[in-house]
Design an enzyme around this catalytic site. Structure first.
Site, PDB file in Angstrom:
ATOM      1  CB  SER A  50      -1.069   0.281   1.252  1.00 18.98           C
ATOM      2  OG  SER A  50      -0.182   0.266   2.419  1.00 18.98           O
ATOM      3  CE  LYS A  51       1.258   7.958  -3.195  1.00 17.15           C
ATOM      4  NZ  LYS A  51       0.489   8.787  -3.932  1.00 17.15           N
TER       5      LYS A  51
END
Length: 514
Positions: free
Chosen positions: A279-280
């Site tokens: 996930s970013k």
RNA sequence: GCCCCUGUCGUCUAGCCCGGUCUAGGACGCUAGGUUCUCAUCCUGGAAACACGGGUUCAAAUCCCGUCAGGGGUACCA
């Protein structure tokens, strides 16, 4: 629009493929695509998907197209479109056809294909692949709520399936808002997947999802099918996160009477330590830009990514792009998810940098030195000489180009900052300050033209002073660079030059004495 | 919850389809040593895995079933 003239049912390439003969296909044109949605950064996993598609196209003499899946107008950004273009170009994965380069099956942005979709959606309705649904969002929400409360599968309850054709037409005519839902048939759907084999699902487990929104905008799952068909895509190679979507899409192909393309679902790329996919927020290394900014050579990154979920054999690690094309085959893709191994990237990247021509290293590190304020932009002639020397000295130690600033900061620093270990080396012996002063005074300037000669002189000098060579080297290195490790000491001398060496030696003596 | 996918060293993987050649191979990392003025490189060695339980078989990492674990999906997102 070319796509309009394509008649339904004609998908020239796909008809001749079965799921087992991808490798045998030589005569018919293979068409693959990378279809990211421009809603953020370009994900490493996306980059790998692009690579695998590109590899298949190159390997089989096919066409690799880029299509932007931007049907979600809320979340798309131009900046994101640009990072996709940039990232692909950086990796050398420029599409054969795409928004930038055009092509016979354009346009290549879904947002520009709306007209096509509407016509096709109508046809789907006529063919009975889809039915109008008049349920309000509120009703849908309450149905879902109840299902959750009853601990029962959450799925559309099919209320509007029962609406008769006449009723539906009347209500539509009346201006009642409606969506179009997939009419999943009875039975079972089987997906022959190149990587996973046959995956089968009972159709009762496939939801009657909305395919056309209120207002007529199509939803992803419908647009992909329309596009893949009309763009003549023969092989759909994408992440496993699409696996469940595929069953819905298969229903659409069947309803339209179209030949299905061949599918291959790639394993997902997982976070290095924690669980779940990247996930970013939690994992900056999920974004391709992160690697670009750190200055990993793109060819190293490509090599690393290529080995994420695929291998040629039990030995091969380093491969050129040509070798990848030569060796890649989709049936050697593994089924299980792969965790990112950044240490391995560092190793691989270091290997690439070590074997790289020097002028490339010079070119690559310069922007980082400029950014750090170590040299002017563009560098002066003196600075250029220094950069060159630094490149020679540090090439063997670099794992990515941005590292040059921490590795070679001492070269450009006005005053030397001593690291803990270096400081310790200055104080290991009580007479170090004296040693450094005597050494500075003795340093023969003419020998600065030749590192070997300088070293020979230093060895003699140490012996004459009754010192082991190491006794001299460690404090001198500390004084000159402020560090305990680095390039050969006499390389350091030459980079710095006589005057700077003498000055630093004297400051070092001061530090040793304090 | 439901559906789907996956499960070999810490990590990426080879082997699995076509059971014996696997006392399970390679790479990164880790570790011991060698080379070198240090670091890096390079060389040599080491520790380290077939998730678990049942079957089938003379024989299973390899075939079957179950369990457990991990992942994905479950939107008028893509």
């Amino acid at each position: 629009m070319d796509c309009k003239s394509t008649t339904p049912g004609s998908n020239p390439g796909a008809a001749s493929y079965s799921y087992s003969d991808l490798e045998l296909t030589v005569t018919s044109p293979v068409r693959v695509r990378f279809a990211p949605s421009p809603t953020g950064y370009l994900h490493v996993g996306g980059a790998r998907t692009a690579l695998f598609n590109w590899l298949v196209a190159r390997r089989l003499g096919g066409v690799y197209v880029l299509r932007l899946e931007d049907t979600d107008t809320e979340r798309n950004t131009d900046a994101s479109v640009r990072t996709i273009y940039d990232g692909l170009r950086w990796l050398g994965l420029d599409p054969d056809e795409g928004p930038e380069q055009g092509g016979p099956k354009g346009p290549y942005r879904q947002s520009e294909r709306d007209e096509l979709y509407r016509g096709l959606a109508d046809e789907l309705l006529v063919r009975g692949g889809v039915y109008p649904c008049f349920c309000t969002k509120e009703r849908l929400a309450s149905v879902r709520e109840k299902q959750i409360a009853d601990r029962v599968t959450q799925r559309y309850d099919g209320l509007c399936r029962a609406v008769s054709r006449e009723d539906a037409e009347a209500r539509v005519k009346n201006g009642e808002p409606f969506t179009l839902r997939l009419k999943v048939p009875e039975g079972e759907t089987v997906l022959p997947d190149l990587i996973r084999g046959e995956v089968r699902v009972k159709n009762e487990d496939i939801e009657d999802i909305i395919l056309v929104r209120t207002g007529g905008a199509v939803v992803y799952n419908l647009a992909v099918v329309f596009d893949d068909h009309h763009m003549g895509v023969t092989h759909v190679i994408r992440g496993e996160d699409h696996l469940t979507n595929t069953f819905k899409q298969l229903c659409i192909y069947d309803a339209m009477g179209w030949t299905r393309p061949v599918f291959a679902h790639l394993p997902l790329i997982l976070a290095p330590a924690g669980e779940g996919k990247l996930s970013k927020r939690k994992h900056p290394e999920a974004a391709l830009e992160w690697y670009q900014r750190k200055g990993y050579p793109p060819e190293a990154l490509l090599n690393w990514i290529c080995l994420l979920g695929w291998s040629f054999d039990d030995k091969t690690e380093i491969m050129t792009r040509e070798e990848m094309v030569e060796r890649f085959s989709i049936d050697r893709v593994v089924k299980s998810g792969a965790r990112l191994n950044l240490e391995k990237l560092d190793w691989m990247s270091g290997d690439y940098i070590r074997r790289m021509p020097l002028d490339r290293v010079v070119r690559e590190i310069t922007p980082y030195l400029v950014e750090a304020g170590f040299v002017a932009s563009p560098p002066t002639a003196d600075e250029a000489t220094k950069i060159h020397a630094v490149a020679v000295a540090e090439q063997g130690r670099l794992r990515c180009f941005s590292q040059i600033t921490e590795l070679a900061g001492w070269v450009f620093a006005k005053t030397v900052a001593y690291e803990a270990k270096a400081a310790a080396n200055l104080k290991k012996r009580p007479d170090t300050a004296d040693l450094l002063r005597r050494y500075a005074a003795a340093l023969p300037e003419p020998l600065f033209a030749d590192g070997k000669a300088l070293e020979a002189w230093a060895r003699d000098w140490a012996t004459a002073s009754g010192l082991g060579f190491g006794d001299l080297v460690h404090p001198v290195r500390a004084a000159l660079t402020g560090r305990a490790q680095g390039p050969g000491l006499f390389e350091v001398h030459l980079i710095l030059g006589h005057a700077t060496c003498v000055a630093r030696l004297s400051s070092g003596a001061g530090a040793a004495a304090s």
